[in-house]
Scaffold this motif. Structure first.
Motif, mmCIF file in Angstrom:
data_model
loop_
_atom_site.group_PDB
_atom_site.id
_atom_site.type_symbol
_atom_site.label_atom_id
_atom_site.label_comp_id
_atom_site.label_asym_id
_atom_site.label_seq_id
_atom_site.Cartn_x
_atom_site.Cartn_y
_atom_site.Cartn_z
ATOM 1 N N ASP A 316 0.852 -1.188 0.000
ATOM 2 C CA ASP A 316 0.000 0.000 0.000
ATOM 3 C C ASP A 316 0.892 1.245 0.000
ATOM 4 N N CYS A 317 1.020 1.868 -1.177
ATOM 5 C CA CYS A 317 1.880 3.053 -1.287
ATOM 6 C C CYS A 317 1.174 4.334 -0.852
ATOM 7 N N VAL A 318 -0.157 4.255 -0.647
ATOM 8 C CA VAL A 318 -0.859 5.430 -0.102
ATOM 9 C C VAL A 318 -0.356 5.634 1.330
ATOM 10 N N VAL A 319 -0.312 4.530 2.063
ATOM 11 C CA VAL A 319 0.169 4.587 3.450
ATOM 12 C C VAL A 319 1.639 5.025 3.466
ATOM 13 N N LEU A 320 2.397 4.501 2.525
ATOM 14 C CA LEU A 320 3.831 4.819 2.467
ATOM 15 C C LEU A 320 4.050 6.319 2.251
ATOM 16 N N ARG A 321 3.248 6.884 1.332
ATOM 17 C CA ARG A 321 3.403 8.313 1.033
ATOM 18 C C ARG A 321 2.990 9.170 2.231
ATOM 19 N N MET A 322 1.967 8.706 2.959
ATOM 20 C CA MET A 322 1.568 9.451 4.159
ATOM 21 C C MET A 322 2.621 9.314 5.261
ATOM 22 N N ALA A 323 3.167 8.107 5.378
ATOM 23 C CA ALA A 323 4.212 7.864 6.389
ATOM 24 C C ALA A 323 5.396 8.800 6.143
ATOM 25 N N LYS A 324 5.664 9.070 4.874
ATOM 26 C CA LYS A 324 6.803 9.936 4.530
ATOM 27 C C LYS A 324 6.698 11.279 5.252
ATOM 28 N N ILE A 325 5.524 11.871 5.233
ATOM 29 C CA ILE A 325 5.364 13.200 5.849
ATOM 30 C C ILE A 325 5.259 13.078 7.372
ATOM 31 N N THR A 326 4.362 12.194 7.830
ATOM 32 C CA THR A 326 4.145 12.107 9.286
ATOM 33 C C THR A 326 5.420 11.708 10.016
ATOM 34 N N MET A 327 6.196 10.826 9.360
ATOM 35 C CA MET A 327 7.389 10.333 10.052
ATOM 36 C C MET A 327 8.669 10.993 9.550
ATOM 37 N N GLY A 328 8.547 11.886 8.587
ATOM 38 C CA GLY A 328 9.731 12.592 8.073
ATOM 39 C C GLY A 328 10.754 11.659 7.443
ATOM 40 N N ILE A 329 10.272 10.725 6.631
ATOM 41 C CA ILE A 329 11.168 9.695 6.088
ATOM 42 C C ILE A 329 12.037 10.250 4.951
ATOM 43 N N ASP A 330 13.343 9.981 5.038
ATOM 44 C CA ASP A 330 14.281 10.407 3.992
ATOM 45 C C ASP A 330 14.560 9.289 3.007
ATOM 46 N N GLU A 331 14.662 8.064 3.535
ATOM 47 C CA GLU A 331 15.050 6.922 2.688
ATOM 48 C C GLU A 331 14.262 5.695 3.107
ATOM 49 N N LEU A 332 14.140 4.755 2.146
ATOM 50 C CA LEU A 332 13.413 3.514 2.445
ATOM 51 C C LEU A 332 14.347 2.323 2.521
ATOM 52 N N CYS A 333 13.955 1.356 3.338
ATOM 53 C CA CYS A 333 14.545 0.028 3.285
ATOM 54 C C CYS A 333 13.410 -0.870 2.797
ATOM 55 N N LEU A 334 13.583 -1.468 1.624
ATOM 56 C CA LEU A 334 12.537 -2.296 1.012
ATOM 57 C C LEU A 334 12.918 -3.763 1.187
ATOM 58 N N ASN A 335 12.124 -4.478 1.970
ATOM 59 C CA ASN A 335 12.433 -5.892 2.240
ATOM 60 C C ASN A 335 11.562 -6.842 1.422
ATOM 61 N N HIS A 336 12.003 -8.086 1.354
ATOM 62 C CA HIS A 336 11.244 -9.159 0.676
ATOM 63 C C HIS A 336 11.105 -8.936 -0.836
ATOM 64 N N LEU A 337 12.124 -8.347 -1.462
ATOM 65 C CA LEU A 337 12.054 -8.212 -2.925
ATOM 66 C C LEU A 337 12.066 -9.592 -3.586
ATOM 67 N N ASP A 338 12.731 -10.549 -2.940
ATOM 68 C CA ASP A 338 12.728 -11.932 -3.453
ATOM 69 C C ASP A 338 11.333 -12.551 -3.347
ATOM 70 N N THR A 339 10.663 -12.310 -2.207
ATOM 71 C CA THR A 339 9.345 -12.924 -1.980
ATOM 72 C C THR A 339 8.327 -12.424 -3.003
ATOM 73 N N ILE A 340 8.309 -11.108 -3.238
ATOM 74 C CA ILE A 340 7.313 -10.579 -4.184
ATOM 75 C C ILE A 340 7.598 -11.121 -5.598
ATOM 76 N N GLY A 341 8.875 -11.344 -5.909
ATOM 77 C CA GLY A 341 9.229 -11.951 -7.213
ATOM 78 C C GLY A 341 8.659 -13.354 -7.319
ATOM 79 N N LYS A 342 8.785 -14.118 -6.218
ATOM 80 C CA LYS A 342 8.262 -15.501 -6.215
ATOM 81 C C LYS A 342 6.739 -15.490 -6.330
ATOM 82 N N ILE A 343 6.108 -14.524 -5.681
ATOM 83 C CA ILE A 343 4.638 -14.421 -5.767
ATOM 84 C C ILE A 343 4.252 -14.161 -7.225
#
Ligand code: IMP
Length: 434
Positions: A316-343
């Motif tokens: 859900d990137c809507v939540v991600l975009r909101m988290a950016k402002i509320t939490m002042g996020i500068d950078e992301l750590c994206l996990n499970h790139l292998d899992t989504i590929g397998k899915i």
């Protein structure tokens, strides 16, 4: 300019904050836990060994780092003692040189665990689905100013007993009045005695952590604050009442540590390539079907703390975009790139939510009036027609399959946050640093 890095979860927890904490801790002087308690479960796989930590900051696995539990945390003394013993068995010595806990941090008492269970039971169908660790009742007592703190363990037994007596006045009434909870009624004398025995194992670590943290700030030494839980579980900004009882966002994390915002140099938000949630509450992209089952199985989505099967769905990137402002996020750590590929390999399709349809309109925020309108937002997705496999010897972004790169590009574009870390396996060695 400060040298504090804050690591926070972007959705509903279990995003794999341990990975970002691990890499960011390598050049840090101090690693701090500042919110929540042992409702968190940080699993770190390092050099083939798995460490499941619930309270002690993950920096403890690195030599020469100071690990601090700050005043904002609620501490279950049994869990803390067990965690120290397990680390010792794994060859990691916990000493005053690598670990300290604030005397002002509140204790999770045995009656808080009982109250957690009782209050959930009384809520019936409206229950939160808590971890059952006593977090909410411990924070409630803190707000009610009847909490017992780590410093209280250092008081003479009689004084500690008096504090417990004050705290349990109303709790004991509640236990007596509810069938099945009568034997939870607290004997303050007995409990004070038990706590004083435990105090022996903890007292050398109990101190004023302000002094440690402020000295590190003065010397401009790097501090990593290891967040717990996540944005949508925040008591103010999450899906109230289906939230935890603290503020796991960046401002809550620095407040719990006693550090002002001007010392924060960087905030890293952690997300998986899909979403999961434990407990009740809204989850717009949830796949309560065989797709969700597939995500759960391929991603190993079972709670570290409670072993509960997690609810699973698309990113859900809507939540991600909101988290950016509320939490002042500068950078992301994206996990499970292998899992989504397998899915994707299994289904031939992968989805990313970029907006919602709500009350006939396309919106890019999480609506907070769902209960009033009775409308459930409908997720709008972008899809990719493929999956991928990531070779385990993959070292750089360039080595990644083209479709995986496309997925990364989409996440960055929709969330408007650059990605710094990519995880493609449980062991931290399966990480690409950009
Ligand atoms: P509590 O924090 O135990 O009171 O639980 C409140 C809500 O937060 C429940 O939905 C829990 O499942 C959720 N929660 C608390 N800690 C975590 C966590 O570390 N990961 C995921 N969910 C959590």
């Amino acid at each position: 300019m400060g040298n504090v890095t804050v690591i926070v979860g972007c959705h509903w927890g279990d995003e794999g904050k341990g990975r970002a904490a691990f890499f960011e801790s390598q050049d840090a002087h101090m690693i701090v836990r500042s919110t929540g308690g042992n409702n968190a479960g940080h699993t770190i796989v390092y050099k083939g060994k798995k460490y499941a930590l619930h309270l002690i900051p993950s920096g403890i696995i690195h030599k020469g780092k100071m690990n601090v539990i700050a005043p904002g945390v609620v501490v279950d003394p049994d869990v803390l003692i067990k965690e120290m013993e397990t680390l010792e068995k794994d060859g990691i010595k916990v000493t005053k040189r690598n670990f300290a806990v604030s005397g002002r941090a509140h204790l999770i008492m045995p009656y808080h665990r009982d109250l957690d269970r009782l209050k959930e039971e009384l809520k019936g169908n409206s229950k939160v689905g808590t971890t059952g660790k006593g977090i909410g009742p411990a924070y409630s007592d803190k707000a009610d100013r009847i909490g017992i703190r780590l410093y209280d363990l250092l008081l003479p037994q009689k004084k500690l007993q008096e504090k417990i007596e004050l705290a349990i006045k109303t709790h004991n009434q509640l236990f007596k009045a509810n069938e099945g909870f009568e034997n939870c009624v607290v004997d303050s004398k007995e409990l004070a005695k038990e706590l004083k025995q435990k105090a022996h194992k903890l007292k050398r670590f109990i101190c004023n952590t302000d002094d440690l943290i402020q000295n590190a700030i003065r010397k401009d030494e790097k501090i990593v604050i290891e967040g717990a839980q996540a944005y949508r579980l925040d008591i103010d900004h999450g899906d109230y009442p289906m939230v935890t009882s603290s503020s796991p966002n960046t401002s809550g994390a620095i407040s719990g540590a006693g550090i002002g915002p001007k010392y924060v140099n960087k905030t890293i938000g952690v997300t998986k390539a899909y979403c999961s949630r434990v407990g009740n509450g809204p989850f717009i992209t949830e796949q309560d079907n065989e797709i969700g089952d597939l995500i759960r199985e391929l991603g190993g989505e079972y709670g570290t703390t409670t072993k509960r099967p997690r609810r699973c769905g698309w990113l859900d990137c809507v939540v991600l975009r909101m988290a950016k402002i509320t939490m002042g996020i500068d950078e992301l750590c994206l996990n499970h790139l292998d899992t989504i590929g397998k899915i994707g390999n299994e289904l031939g399709k992968i989805y990313i939510c970029y907006a919602y349809k709500y009350n006939g309109e396309v919106i890019e925020y999480f609506p907070d009036d769902i209960e009033i309108t009775g409308e459930i937002p409908k997720p709008l997705y972008i899809s990719l027609d493929t999956g991928w496999d990531i070779p385990k010897d993959c070292k750089t972004y360039e080595d990644l399959p083209a479709k995986a790169k496309e997925f990364i590009g989409l996440v960055e574009e929709i969330s408007e946050i650059p990605i710094k870390y990519i995880g493609f396996g449980a062991d931290n060695k399966y990480t690409i640093v950009l």
